[in-house]
Design an enzyme around this catalytic site. Structure first.
Site, PDB file in Angstrom:
ATOM      1  N   ALA B  34       4.144  -0.215   9.469  1.00 44.49           N
ATOM      2  CA  ALA B  34       3.275   0.936   9.199  1.00 44.49           C
ATOM      3  C   ALA B  34       2.258   0.590   8.117  1.00 44.49           C
ATOM      4  O   ALA B  34       2.522  -0.259   7.272  1.00 44.49           O
ATOM      5  CB  ALA B  34       4.118   2.126   8.743  1.00 44.49           C
ATOM      6  N   ASP B  35       1.082   1.233   8.175  1.00 45.06           N
ATOM      7  CA  ASP B  35       0.176   1.129   7.027  1.00 45.06           C
ATOM      8  C   ASP B  35       0.321   2.412   6.208  1.00 45.06           C
ATOM      9  O   ASP B  35       1.082   3.305   6.579  1.00 45.06           O
ATOM     10  CB  ASP B  35      -1.265   0.849   7.465  1.00 45.06           C
ATOM     11  N   SER B  36      -0.397   2.491   5.087  1.00 46.54           N
ATOM     12  CA  SER B  36      -0.164   3.634   4.199  1.00 46.54           C
ATOM     13  C   SER B  36      -0.545   4.964   4.846  1.00 46.54           C
ATOM     14  O   SER B  36       0.094   5.981   4.598  1.00 46.54           O
ATOM     15  CB  SER B  36      -0.892   3.444   2.871  1.00 46.54           C
ATOM     16  N   ASP B  38      -0.229   5.592   8.022  1.00 45.65           N
ATOM     17  CA  ASP B  38       0.864   5.900   8.956  1.00 45.65           C
ATOM     18  C   ASP B  38       1.980   6.662   8.253  1.00 45.65           C
ATOM     19  O   ASP B  38       2.555   7.595   8.805  1.00 45.65           O
ATOM     20  CB  ASP B  38       1.456   4.607   9.543  1.00 45.65           C
TER      21      ASP B  38
END
Lengths: 248, 80
Positions: B34-36, B38
């Site tokens: 995940a990215d931030s 997400d």
């Protein structure tokens, strides 16, 4: 009808550039949320849109307050079910030489012009992320790019808008949300109408196209950025200034 | 459906990962890619699914599958 059925919020749209943006968007088929601190004026602009068959609501509020910004977004969703475009246009001037500038004059301009944009963007982000689409258009100024004696507060707020625009563009690009700024030069409005003849003449001499701009010059640039044709443009500052500032 | 399964289902859907990767000790960013943003969207999805409000301070602590389950279980108990 380039903006047909798009829902657009325009802050500070009770007069000047903001009002023209609201009217222009409506002419192109958008459903418009008119917003400003003066409820009566907001209703009047709303009526101007509805008379020829347009769709609009008026929401009075002060964007420098987070609660008002949130309410503005909530009302828009309640009424129209989505938000396609947010135009952060609300802005004021409290001009003074820096040496004479009162702390309140600094704070008030930064609160409305810069924090107001932050408040509205923060409030609209959740909805646009869910939609996986959105357009944020911030109205800055050439003054934020080249400075202006007597407008340290205004210029700082407008330069701040540019940094905000580019950061938001990077943060939200992966969610198909674009963020751009429009930088008007000297435009015929109440704000510049207050200038005396001599100042106007010297201003005009700095403009390659040799005249002040109109509110519709700015509104058309905003409408372009709001439309499908501008889908691949993000993080940019579009100058509408008769050539005052070039490059960068 | 049990809370635990529902949480895992949301994670699978939102992050587009295989269900067998969503182990209790899996970290959203380090293990599940995940990215931030997400993680913000995950919290938004939890809020909607469970009808709770998750303050930003709490949201920042929800970094693993287990943390999400524990947090939501506590939150739901309070609501009862």
């Amino acid at each position: 009808m380039q903006l047909k059925d798009k829902v657009a919020i325009v802050t500070g749209s009770t007069r000047g550039i903001g009002k023209e943006i609201a009217l222009e968007f409506a002419r192109r088929g958008a459903k418009v949320v008119v917003s400003g601190r003066n409820a009566e004026r907001a209703e009047a602009v709303c009526a101007e849109i509805k008379t020829p068959g347009g769709s609009a609501i008026a929401v009075a509020g002060d964007v420098s307050r987070m609660a008002d910004a949130q309410q503005l977004i909530e009302r828009a969703i309640e009424q129209f079910g989505q938000i396609d475009v947010l135009v952060n246009n609300a802005g004021i001037t409290r001009d003074n030489l820096l040496i004479r500038m009162k702390e309140e004059e600094w704070d008030e301009v930064l609160a409305i012009n810069l924090k107001g944009a932050f408040n509205c963007i923060k409030s609209v982000t959740r909805q646009m992320m869910k939609q996986r689409s959105g357009r944020i258009i911030n109205i800055t100024s050439v003054v934020g790019q080249i400075g202006n004696a007597g407008q340290a507060n205004y210029a700082a707020s407008k330069a701040g808008i540019i940094g905000l625009t580019k950061s938001v563009a990077r943060e939200l690009a992966s969610r198909n949300i674009t963020c751009n700024a429009v930088a008007p030069g000297f435009i015929e409005t109440d704000m510049t109408g207050a200038l005396d003849e001599k100042v106007r003449e010297s201003l005009q001499a700095q403009i390659p196209l040799g005249r002040l701009g109109s509110v519709s010059d700015v509104a058309r640039a905003a409408a372009f950025l709001a439309g499908d044709e501008a889908a691949y443009i993000t993080g940019q500052v579009i100058n509408v200034d008769g050539g005052m500032v070039m490059g960068g | 459906m049990a809370l635990e399964e529902k949480v895992k289902e949301i994670i699978v859907e939102k992050l587009g990962v295989a269900a067998d990767k969503v182990k209790e000790d899996a970290h959203f960013i380090e293990d599940l890619g995940a990215d931030s943003l997400d993680t913000v969207e995950l919290v938004m999805a939890f809020e909607e699914e469970f009808g709770v409000e998750i303050p930003d301070e709490d949201a920042q602590e929800i970094t693993t599958v287990k943390a999400a389950i524990n947090y939501l279980r506590k939150k739901m108990d309070q609501a009862d």
